[in-house]
Scaffold this motif. Structure first.
Motif, PDB file in Angstrom:
ATOM      1  N   VAL A  67       0.856  -1.182   0.000  1.00 58.92           N
ATOM      2  CA  VAL A  67       0.000   0.000   0.000  1.00 58.92           C
ATOM      3  C   VAL A  67       0.899   1.242   0.000  1.00 58.92           C
ATOM      4  N   MET A  68       0.640   2.182  -0.887  1.00 56.94           N
ATOM      5  CA  MET A  68       1.437   3.407  -0.921  1.00 56.94           C
ATOM      6  C   MET A  68       0.992   4.330   0.207  1.00 56.94           C
ATOM      7  N   VAL A  69       1.929   4.741   1.047  1.00 55.85           N
ATOM      8  CA  VAL A  69       1.635   5.613   2.186  1.00 55.85           C
ATOM      9  C   VAL A  69       2.212   6.991   1.885  1.00 55.85           C
ATOM     10  N   VAL A  70       1.332   7.977   1.788  1.00 57.54           N
ATOM     11  CA  VAL A  70       1.728   9.339   1.427  1.00 57.54           C
ATOM     12  C   VAL A  70       1.438  10.255   2.613  1.00 57.54           C
ATOM     13  N   LEU A  71       2.481  10.786   3.235  1.00 59.99           N
ATOM     14  CA  LEU A  71       2.295  11.786   4.273  1.00 59.99           C
ATOM     15  C   LEU A  71       1.937  13.097   3.596  1.00 59.99           C
ATOM     16  N   ALA A  72       0.803  13.702   3.990  1.00 59.24           N
ATOM     17  CA  ALA A  72       0.291  14.912   3.341  1.00 59.24           C
ATOM     18  C   ALA A  72       0.088  15.977   4.414  1.00 59.24           C
ATOM     19  N   SER A  73       0.916  17.007   4.382  1.00 53.32           N
ATOM     20  CA  SER A  73       0.945  17.948   5.504  1.00 53.32           C
ATOM     21  C   SER A  73       1.128  19.382   5.040  1.00 53.32           C
ATOM     22  N   GLY A  74       0.705  20.307   5.897  1.00 54.68           N
ATOM     23  CA  GLY A  74       1.017  21.706   5.703  1.00 54.68           C
ATOM     24  C   GLY A  74       2.433  22.047   6.102  1.00 54.68           C
ATOM     25  N   ARG A  75       3.116  21.121   6.731  1.00 58.33           N
ATOM     26  CA  ARG A  75       4.490  21.355   7.178  1.00 58.33           C
ATOM     27  C   ARG A  75       5.454  21.430   5.991  1.00 58.33           C
ATOM     28  N   SER A  76       6.665  21.907   6.281  1.00 56.29           N
ATOM     29  CA  SER A  76       7.671  22.049   5.236  1.00 56.29           C
ATOM     30  C   SER A  76       8.189  20.691   4.794  1.00 56.29           C
ATOM     31  N   TRP A  77       8.834  20.693   3.633  1.00 56.70           N
ATOM     32  CA  TRP A  77       9.372  19.437   3.095  1.00 56.70           C
ATOM     33  C   TRP A  77      10.369  18.810   4.060  1.00 56.70           C
ATOM     34  N   ARG A  78      11.187  19.617   4.725  1.00 54.34           N
ATOM     35  CA  ARG A  78      12.228  19.016   5.563  1.00 54.34           C
ATOM     36  C   ARG A  78      11.641  18.351   6.799  1.00 54.34           C
ATOM     37  N   THR A  79      10.547  18.894   7.333  1.00 55.73           N
ATOM     38  CA  THR A  79       9.894  18.261   8.481  1.00 55.73           C
ATOM     39  C   THR A  79       9.224  16.959   8.060  1.00 55.73           C
ATOM     40  N   VAL A  80       8.497  16.980   6.947  1.00 58.51           N
ATOM     41  CA  VAL A  80       7.804  15.770   6.484  1.00 58.51           C
ATOM     42  C   VAL A  80       8.813  14.695   6.107  1.00 58.51           C
ATOM     43  N   LEU A  81       9.893  15.079   5.476  1.00 57.41           N
ATOM     44  CA  LEU A  81      10.942  14.125   5.113  1.00 57.41           C
ATOM     45  C   LEU A  81      11.528  13.456   6.354  1.00 57.41           C
ATOM     46  N   ARG A  82      11.762  14.250   7.396  1.00 58.03           N
ATOM     47  CA  ARG A  82      12.309  13.684   8.643  1.00 58.03           C
ATOM     48  C   ARG A  82      11.334  12.686   9.265  1.00 58.03           C
ATOM     49  N   ILE A  83      10.059  13.026   9.280  1.00 58.20           N
ATOM     50  CA  ILE A  83       9.067  12.132   9.877  1.00 58.20           C
ATOM     51  C   ILE A  83       8.934  10.854   9.059  1.00 58.20           C
ATOM     52  N   GLN A  84       8.955  10.976   7.740  1.00 60.05           N
ATOM     53  CA  GLN A  84       8.908   9.778   6.900  1.00 60.05           C
ATOM     54  C   GLN A  84      10.084   8.861   7.206  1.00 60.05           C
ATOM     55  N   GLN A  85      11.267   9.424   7.362  1.00 57.25           N
ATOM     56  CA  GLN A  85      12.458   8.631   7.671  1.00 57.25           C
ATOM     57  C   GLN A  85      12.350   7.980   9.042  1.00 57.25           C
ATOM     58  N   GLU A  86      11.787   8.696  10.012  1.00 55.58           N
ATOM     59  CA  GLU A  86      11.640   8.140  11.358  1.00 55.58           C
ATOM     60  C   GLU A  86      10.646   6.981  11.371  1.00 55.58           C
ATOM     61  N   ILE A  87       9.616   7.069  10.542  1.00 53.04           N
ATOM     62  CA  ILE A  87       8.649   5.967  10.450  1.00 53.04           C
ATOM     63  C   ILE A  87       9.283   4.759   9.780  1.00 53.04           C
ATOM     64  N   GLY A  88      10.197   5.010   8.856  1.00 52.89           N
ATOM     65  CA  GLY A  88      10.871   3.913   8.173  1.00 52.89           C
ATOM     66  C   GLY A  88      10.224   3.522   6.862  1.00 52.89           C
ATOM     67  N   ILE A  89       9.636   4.507   6.156  1.00 46.25           N
ATOM     68  CA  ILE A  89       9.047   4.229   4.852  1.00 46.25           C
ATOM     69  C   ILE A  89       9.679   5.162   3.823  1.00 46.25           C
ATOM     70  N   ARG A  90       9.448   4.864   2.556  1.00 40.85           N
ATOM     71  CA  ARG A  90       9.921   5.695   1.454  1.00 40.85           C
ATOM     72  C   ARG A  90       8.794   5.858   0.450  1.00 40.85           C
ATOM     73  N   GLY A  91       8.968   6.839  -0.445  1.00 43.36           N
ATOM     74  CA  GLY A  91       7.969   7.067  -1.467  1.00 43.36           C
ATOM     75  C   GLY A  91       7.540   8.516  -1.510  1.00 43.36           C
ATOM     76  N   PRO A  92       6.384   8.804  -2.129  1.00 46.53           N
ATOM     77  CA  PRO A  92       5.949  10.187  -2.301  1.00 46.53           C
ATOM     78  C   PRO A  92       5.533  10.837  -0.985  1.00 46.53           C
ATOM     79  N   ILE A  93       5.817  12.130  -0.854  1.00 54.61           N
ATOM     80  CA  ILE A  93       5.306  12.948   0.238  1.00 54.61           C
ATOM     81  C   ILE A  93       4.670  14.194  -0.366  1.00 54.61           C
ATOM     82  N   ILE A  94       3.678  14.737   0.348  1.00 58.51           N
ATOM     83  CA  ILE A  94       3.023  15.988  -0.034  1.00 58.51           C
ATOM     84  C   ILE A  94       3.250  16.976   1.096  1.00 58.51           C
ATOM     85  N   THR A  95       3.829  18.124   0.769  1.00 58.93           N
ATOM     86  CA  THR A  95       4.231  19.079   1.790  1.00 58.93           C
ATOM     87  C   THR A  95       3.766  20.486   1.429  1.00 58.93           C
TER      88      THR A  95
END
Length: 274
Positions: free
Chosen positions: A36-64
């Protein structure tokens, strides 16, 4: 069948202290492993969303940046950008230089976060590795800014007085803080659905194959757009009217609860029993 998940961060995947909810993160990681593709979609900046994605341990598209920017951490390429056009951004930078006002421009992954000057508070408390002081940035900038920030009292009033609250290529959102105000400048009409529609076309996943989870007013359109939707029970009440499922108010793991509703046949066990 749900093929993709778009999940908000603040108040949804993150608790009110901005901490990642562990059961929810584990469930998203497990679903990602199962395809399943998991896309974090947030009003936060790219660097914050990227950090959270890395902490969760997933990769793929993010929306920031509330839908202004889409980036794929698998290919390390951006796939969506709706920023303040470069000519207008340069105008704002020239104004900031002339008025001795600190301005912050987010440009995307692979670019620095550009400042025209660092005030003392930023140097003492907020300086990040990506931050770069670029003298006369208005003369050299070559890419649209995803978001632009100005903070203060007098400087914010001066900016609004000189430019107004909106134009045909930008709009302002004012955030009050204790002791100061902050102006967020973005392209007009930016929202998460705009980025999700780009995602849908690029990855050929239909809206009715999406599950969306959110808690804020900026998530209403996203929940209406998706085929399956979950509203956080103690979030903005307008979401409850459009969501297919509302989590228990006060739940410490609303994303996990929503995923259990949407994926009853998946193995989504809490960490304590995993």
């Amino acid at each position: 069948m749900i093929k993709a998940i778009s999940c908000d961060l603040d108040g949804t995947l993150l608790d009110h202290q901005a901490r990642i909810r562990p059961y929810s993160a584990r469930a998203l990681q497990e679903l990602s492993r199962q395809g399943v593709m998991v896309v974090l979609a947030s009003g936060r900046s790219w660097r914050t969303v990227l950090r959270i994605q890395q902490e969760i341990g997933i990769r793929g598209p993010i929306i920031t940046h509330n839908g202004a920017y889409g980036f794929d951490t698998t290919t390390m390429r951006e796939w969506h950008r709706h920023g303040v056009r470069v000519q207008r951004t340069r105008e704002f930078l020239h104004w900031a230089d002339a008025n001795a006002v600190m301005i912050r421009c987010y440009l995307g992954v692979g670019y620095p976060v550009v400042f025209n000057r660092f005030d003392l508070a930023h140097q003492l408390c907020w300086l990040r590795p990506e931050d770069r002081l670029v003298a006369h940035a208005g003369a050299t900038l070559e890419v649209d800014a995803l978001e632009i920030f100005i903070a203060g009292w007098e400087s914010v009033d001066r900016f609004i007085g000189d430019f107004g609250l909106s134009g045909n290529d930008y709009e302002l959102v004012i955030f009050p803080h204790i002791g100061y105000r902050e102006v967020n400048i973005c392209a007009p009409g930016v929202n998460k659905v705009e980025a999700l529609e780009q995602f849908s076309r690029r990855w050929q996943i239909r809206p009715d194959e999406f599950l969306a989870l959110g808690d804020g007013a900026n998530d209403v359109e996203m929940l209406e757009w998706a085929g399956y939707s979950v509203a956080v029970g103690d979030g903005n009440q307008s979401l409850a009217r459009v969501a297919d499922f509302v989590t228990t108010p006060g739940s410490s793991e609303p994303v996990w609860e929503g995923l259990r509703w949407a994926f009853p046949d998946y193995l989504l066990t809490p960490l304590s029993s995993a």
